[in-house]
Scaffold this motif. Sequence first.
Motif, PDB file in Angstrom:
ATOM      1  N   LEU A 607       0.862  -1.180   0.000  1.00  0.00           N
ATOM      2  CA  LEU A 607       0.000   0.000   0.000  1.00  0.00           C
ATOM      3  C   LEU A 607       0.900   1.233   0.000  1.00  0.00           C
ATOM      4  CD1 LEU A 607      -2.902   1.104   0.161  1.00  0.00           C
ATOM      5  CD2 LEU A 607      -2.659   1.106   2.655  1.00  0.00           C
ATOM      6  N   ILE A 608       1.088   1.800  -1.177  1.00  0.00           N
ATOM      7  CA  ILE A 608       2.031   2.908  -1.360  1.00  0.00           C
ATOM      8  C   ILE A 608       1.311   4.078  -2.029  1.00  0.00           C
ATOM      9  CG2 ILE A 608       4.145   3.643  -2.539  1.00  0.00           C
ATOM     10  CD1 ILE A 608       5.176   0.791  -2.292  1.00  0.00           C
ATOM     11  N   TYR A 609       1.580   5.274  -1.537  1.00  0.00           N
ATOM     12  CA  TYR A 609       1.055   6.504  -2.141  1.00  0.00           C
ATOM     13  C   TYR A 609       2.228   7.418  -2.474  1.00  0.00           C
ATOM     14  CZ  TYR A 609      -3.831   5.599  -0.842  1.00  0.00           C
ATOM     15  OH  TYR A 609      -5.093   5.074  -0.732  1.00  0.00           O
ATOM     16  N   CYS A 610       2.106   8.131  -3.585  1.00  0.00           N
ATOM     17  CA  CYS A 610       3.095   9.143  -3.938  1.00  0.00           C
ATOM     18  C   CYS A 610       2.470  10.093  -4.958  1.00  0.00           C
ATOM     19  CB  CYS A 610       4.381   8.517  -4.483  1.00  0.00           C
ATOM     20  SG  CYS A 610       4.175   7.694  -6.075  1.00  0.00           S
ATOM     21  N   ASP A 611       3.197  11.147  -5.294  1.00  0.00           N
ATOM     22  CA  ASP A 611       2.644  12.133  -6.226  1.00  0.00           C
ATOM     23  C   ASP A 611       3.460  12.218  -7.515  1.00  0.00           C
ATOM     24  OD1 ASP A 611       4.929  13.346  -5.349  1.00  0.00           O
ATOM     25  OD2 ASP A 611       4.008  15.293  -4.904  1.00  0.00           O
ATOM     26  N   PHE A 612       4.256  11.182  -7.793  1.00  0.00           N
ATOM     27  CA  PHE A 612       5.078  11.231  -9.008  1.00  0.00           C
ATOM     28  C   PHE A 612       4.877   9.992  -9.882  1.00  0.00           C
ATOM     29  CE2 PHE A 612       7.615   9.917  -5.333  1.00  0.00           C
ATOM     30  CZ  PHE A 612       8.097   8.677  -5.715  1.00  0.00           C
ATOM     31  N   THR A 613       3.663   9.421  -9.833  1.00  0.00           N
ATOM     32  CA  THR A 613       3.398   8.256 -10.689  1.00  0.00           C
ATOM     33  C   THR A 613       3.323   8.641 -12.168  1.00  0.00           C
ATOM     34  OG1 THR A 613       1.037   8.582 -10.268  1.00  0.00           O
ATOM     35  CG2 THR A 613       2.174   6.970  -8.894  1.00  0.00           C
ATOM     36  N   ASN A 614       3.042   9.915 -12.432  1.00  0.00           N
ATOM     37  CA  ASN A 614       2.991  10.396 -13.817  1.00  0.00           C
ATOM     38  C   ASN A 614       3.913  11.598 -13.948  1.00  0.00           C
ATOM     39  OD1 ASN A 614       2.439  11.185 -16.407  1.00  0.00           O
ATOM     40  ND2 ASN A 614       0.267  11.611 -16.068  1.00  0.00           N
ATOM     41  N   PRO A 615       5.163  11.393 -14.397  1.00  0.00           N
ATOM     42  CA  PRO A 615       6.126  12.497 -14.474  1.00  0.00           C
ATOM     43  C   PRO A 615       5.694  13.629 -15.395  1.00  0.00           C
ATOM     44  CG  PRO A 615       7.215  10.356 -14.723  1.00  0.00           C
ATOM     45  CD  PRO A 615       5.755  10.108 -14.828  1.00  0.00           C
ATOM     46  N   LYS A 616       4.802  13.353 -16.346  1.00  0.00           N
ATOM     47  CA  LYS A 616       4.407  14.376 -17.311  1.00  0.00           C
ATOM     48  C   LYS A 616       3.168  15.162 -16.881  1.00  0.00           C
ATOM     49  CE  LYS A 616       6.297  11.751 -21.221  1.00  0.00           C
ATOM     50  NZ  LYS A 616       6.006  11.119 -22.537  1.00  0.00           N
ATOM     51  N   ALA A 617       2.588  14.803 -15.753  1.00  0.00           N
ATOM     52  CA  ALA A 617       1.355  15.467 -15.309  1.00  0.00           C
ATOM     53  C   ALA A 617       1.632  16.909 -14.909  1.00  0.00           C
ATOM     54  CB  ALA A 617       0.744  14.705 -14.140  1.00  0.00           C
ATOM     55  N   ASP A 618       0.674  17.809 -15.250  1.00  0.00           N
ATOM     56  CA  ASP A 618       0.809  19.215 -14.859  1.00  0.00           C
ATOM     57  C   ASP A 618       0.614  19.388 -13.356  1.00  0.00           C
ATOM     58  OD1 ASP A 618       1.235  19.965 -17.502  1.00  0.00           O
ATOM     59  OD2 ASP A 618      -0.909  20.186 -17.905  1.00  0.00           O
ATOM     60  N   ASP A 629       5.788  -2.344  -9.933  1.00  0.00           N
ATOM     61  CA  ASP A 629       6.803  -2.521 -10.980  1.00  0.00           C
ATOM     62  C   ASP A 629       6.828  -1.320 -11.922  1.00  0.00           C
ATOM     63  OD1 ASP A 629       7.519  -4.966  -9.970  1.00  0.00           O
ATOM     64  OD2 ASP A 629       6.121  -6.085 -11.236  1.00  0.00           O
ATOM     65  N   THR A 630       5.649  -0.797 -12.235  1.00  0.00           N
ATOM     66  CA  THR A 630       5.586   0.403 -13.083  1.00  0.00           C
ATOM     67  C   THR A 630       6.231   1.586 -12.386  1.00  0.00           C
ATOM     68  OG1 THR A 630       3.520  -0.392 -14.075  1.00  0.00           O
ATOM     69  CG2 THR A 630       4.035   1.954 -14.331  1.00  0.00           C
ATOM     70  N   LEU A 631       5.916   1.744 -11.097  1.00  0.00           N
ATOM     71  CA  LEU A 631       6.520   2.832 -10.337  1.00  0.00           C
ATOM     72  C   LEU A 631       8.036   2.669 -10.274  1.00  0.00           C
ATOM     73  CD1 LEU A 631       6.224   5.314  -8.489  1.00  0.00           C
ATOM     74  CD2 LEU A 631       5.992   3.750  -6.559  1.00  0.00           C
ATOM     75  N   GLN A 632       8.484   1.452 -10.141  1.00  0.00           N
ATOM     76  CA  GLN A 632       9.930   1.213 -10.100  1.00  0.00           C
ATOM     77  C   GLN A 632      10.594   1.669 -11.391  1.00  0.00           C
ATOM     78  OE1 GLN A 632      11.196  -2.595  -8.459  1.00  0.00           O
ATOM     79  NE2 GLN A 632      12.835  -2.732  -9.990  1.00  0.00           N
ATOM     80  N   GLY A 633       9.925   1.424 -12.507  1.00  0.00           N
ATOM     81  CA  GLY A 633      10.456   1.880 -13.797  1.00  0.00           C
ATOM     82  C   GLY A 633      10.508   3.401 -13.878  1.00  0.00           C
ATOM     83  N   ILE A 634       9.484   4.069 -13.343  1.00  0.00           N
ATOM     84  CA  ILE A 634       9.467   5.540 -13.336  1.00  0.00           C
ATOM     85  C   ILE A 634      10.613   6.075 -12.483  1.00  0.00           C
ATOM     86  CG2 ILE A 634       8.149   7.553 -12.542  1.00  0.00           C
ATOM     87  CD1 ILE A 634       5.607   5.953 -13.268  1.00  0.00           C
ATOM     88  N   ILE A 635      10.825   5.447 -11.317  1.00  0.00           N
ATOM     89  CA  ILE A 635      11.900   5.888 -10.424  1.00  0.00           C
ATOM     90  C   ILE A 635      13.258   5.682 -11.088  1.00  0.00           C
ATOM     91  CG2 ILE A 635      13.052   5.404  -8.226  1.00  0.00           C
ATOM     92  CD1 ILE A 635      10.285   4.712  -7.092  1.00  0.00           C
ATOM     93  N   GLU A 636      13.419   4.575 -11.817  1.00  0.00           N
ATOM     94  CA  GLU A 636      14.681   4.337 -12.515  1.00  0.00           C
ATOM     95  C   GLU A 636      14.928   5.403 -13.572  1.00  0.00           C
ATOM     96  OE1 GLU A 636      14.133   0.343 -13.786  1.00  0.00           O
ATOM     97  OE2 GLU A 636      15.008  -0.534 -11.970  1.00  0.00           O
ATOM     98  N   GLY A 637      13.838   5.902 -14.161  1.00  0.00           N
ATOM     99  CA  GLY A 637      13.976   7.009 -15.104  1.00  0.00           C
ATOM    100  C   GLY A 637      14.454   8.275 -14.409  1.00  0.00           C
TER     101      GLY A 637
END
Length: 920
Positions: A607-618, A629-637
């Motif tokens: 159960l994880i919350y954050c505000d950077f799941t979509n780096p392109k969001a305004d 796993d998707t979040l992990q890929g975003i963090i690796e970016g």
Amino acid sequence: MILTDLFPNVVPAKPNNDNLQRFINEACHSANLQCNAFFLEKVLQIYEMLSVRQGVAIIGKPFGGKTSAYRVLSEALFMLEDLVSRCGIVYIEPSHLGWECLVMSWLHTLPAALNGNHKNIVKNLILRFSSLLIYWLRNRDAKEIFPTQDASLVIALMNFFECFMDDFNNEKYVETLTELDIRAQIEGVFFFSCIWSIGGALDTDSRGKFSIIFHALLSRSFPDNVKNNFLFPENLCCSPSKPYIYTPPDQGTVFDFKFLKEGKGKWKLWSEELTSTPSIPRDIPVNQIIVMTAETVRCNALMQLLLIHEKPLLWVGPTGTGKSVYTINFLLKKIDLEKYRPVFLNFSPQTTAKQVQDLIMSRLDKRRKGVYGPALGKKCILFIDDVNMPNEEAYGAKPPVELMRQLIDHNMWFEQKDMIPVKILDVQLIAAVNPTNPETSITPRFSRHFNIVAINEFSDQVMVAIYSKIMLWHLDTRGFSKEFDPCIEQIVSATLAFYKACLLNLRPTPSKVHYMFNLRDFAKVIQGVLLSVPEAVEDLSAMKRLWVHEVMRVYYDRLVSEEDCIWLVRTLHLVCHENLKQDLNEMCSHLAESEPINITEYELRNLIYCDFTNPKADMRHYLEVEDIDTLQGIIEGYLTEYNNMSKKPLNLVMFKYAVEHLTRIARILKQPRSHGLLIGVNGSGKQSLTRLAAHITEYEFFQPEITRTYSKNEWCQDLKTIIRKASASDAHVVLLMEEAQILEESMVEDVCNVLTFGEVPNLFALDEKMDLCERIRSLDRKRDKVLQSDGSTVALYNFFLQTVREQLHIMIALNPTDKRFRQRLRKYPALVNCCAIDWFHIWANDSLSAIGQKLISSADLIKEERDICVEACKHFHSSTLDLAHEAKILYNQIIHVTSVSFVELVILFKDLVNKKKRYP
């Protein structure tokens, strides 16, 4: 006695001190002191001791009359006889002197408009009420949260009484009153003064008992049931000579009412003022919301009353009850800053008398030679938070506290260089104490000068009222539908139930010294829920799930044992069922990996919350992570982006454990006025994850670079740089301090000062402060006109501090295996009270597998071989941990096996394999 023992049959002649006694009586009369038999005896003993000794030590507790005794003697004597031999000692016991003589002297100081009959009424009231109430305090089950003395309580009563005497110095006002009006006002003023002096330091339960006894004293005849229940002596339960005119109402407690001196006087509930309080502004930051309660109104009124009449005030109460918030808000927003100049200090274990003296002198003007004070026509209000915290010196005294006692006692101290006396004028004290730590106390010689008022922990009813109002404000301003209204009562009651359960079951121990929960933890849970927005929370169940996550972050993240974690999850199930009216298994069913669904600690880690799941969001919304796993890929970016930009790239491997702690750190950074305490062994990733989190949140990162020549001077320059950056614009700054960078303990104290007040005392010189105020002026003018300051130096500097507190986030990384770790948490409460705690545990089995597979992926092996190698390394690591545990049990020897060891083992194995493949 010595002569009698040597010559038992000889009766020594009594010395003829008639003339001296006459002079002593005259000196007492001129000083408005009562020369009773005990006091006269002690003055004569001092005289006799001075006749045969080179010096005299006068010993005794406060209010014994020590100072008055030697002053009276020096006034009565014109010439002392020759002194011989060593020092003598005269012991003075306050209980022998009593407090009644203080009352008799004080009555002479009352306004002339009060005649002998009026003063007699006051005297009888004090004697009747104080005798019984003080007897109950000392001999029955009353509990004061801070120790007091009998005489200091009576003096506090007289202080409050004096605060209502201004009108009686006005002859025209007195002429408008009848005798009945004067008597009624005297009684009402006394009742109010007695309640907030003798009852001022009581805890909540004792205040209820005090109210019962007080109402019994107000009755025409003292009730037998009260006398019998409290086992009071008959002589203390006398009835009043006349019925009292207007007494406090008998509903609630006597502490719920204030006295208004209008006509014959009237009693009014403190809470009645809440009807006229404005609603919470829509655009105010969450951390700046102060919900007015009866306690808030009461504290402001008491401060106003005592401040105007120059009476020192000491707030006592546990952490999180509002002592500092109420006082700072009052001194900055509720008083005339043209007349009063507030100065704020925060004592810590390392605070020295020199630091305190330097700070206070830097805020005062030189009026003439040897005389200092605020600007003419102004009063300096000195607020000292945690006044009981300084360490004791070799002889048991606390020099900073003794310095302040000297200031109150004599309005002077000595220059540090030449030891020349310096007069200090127009400085008044307000102080705050957290009495829950038995290791930190202050001498009665200091506390005797204050009116002591306790701020107890809020009742459940008040807590629910405060946070329900804040929740309603949030749902309204954020545009949630009415569908969410039921969650207000459910979430607040669930937070309260969970908080109380943690207080009862998660108690601090030597190995869990950071298990210190207070009302700030309650607030942090609600504050986390307030990150919700309608776009991210689709229904009530989602809102409740967010609450579960915030409870995990505030409470779970600091736990150190498996038993505590199991207890927390079990309690979470219970509270969800009873307060949220929803089953946790149902609420978090999507986290389960198999049937039947049973949510445990393992599932809640997902159960994880954050505000950077979509780096392109305004707009960055605080969202539940649907796929780790998707979040992990975003963090690796983000990590790749950071390494491309930074001169110091991070050698980080992303896996679930790292993702969990990264999101926790990012959550801390995004909270207003939030700081973090990261606890873990070296190599657990505290520093690297903080750097990456600062990059993700787009905050500027700063970490001191320690060199061989780095000293306190460089540290002060670094602090100045950081604080200037945090106040220069609307950009946030992250300061990371790790264990190895703490070269001396004063650096920890400086950090704690910034955590608490946003500044380090005496860090900036006067010209630097003026420059800071000018720089902040432009930011002040850009604010809404309602929020802008009045442009004064005091107001601008306060805005500067407020900006620093809003935009500077401090992350402190400590190693729990360091011998100084627990000592620091005890000595510096701000490390726990002002920080969100994230404990970096030993990697779990799934974490070891993930990191092992990542590290060995570049080895020249097939998948089956890599799997076997990772399992082998895991076995070596876990078996070493088991052996270290056995060594601790058998030999009491602690061997630290860190996650770094596992990483190094896998990398070493991988390199050996590749080398063998390359050179067979």
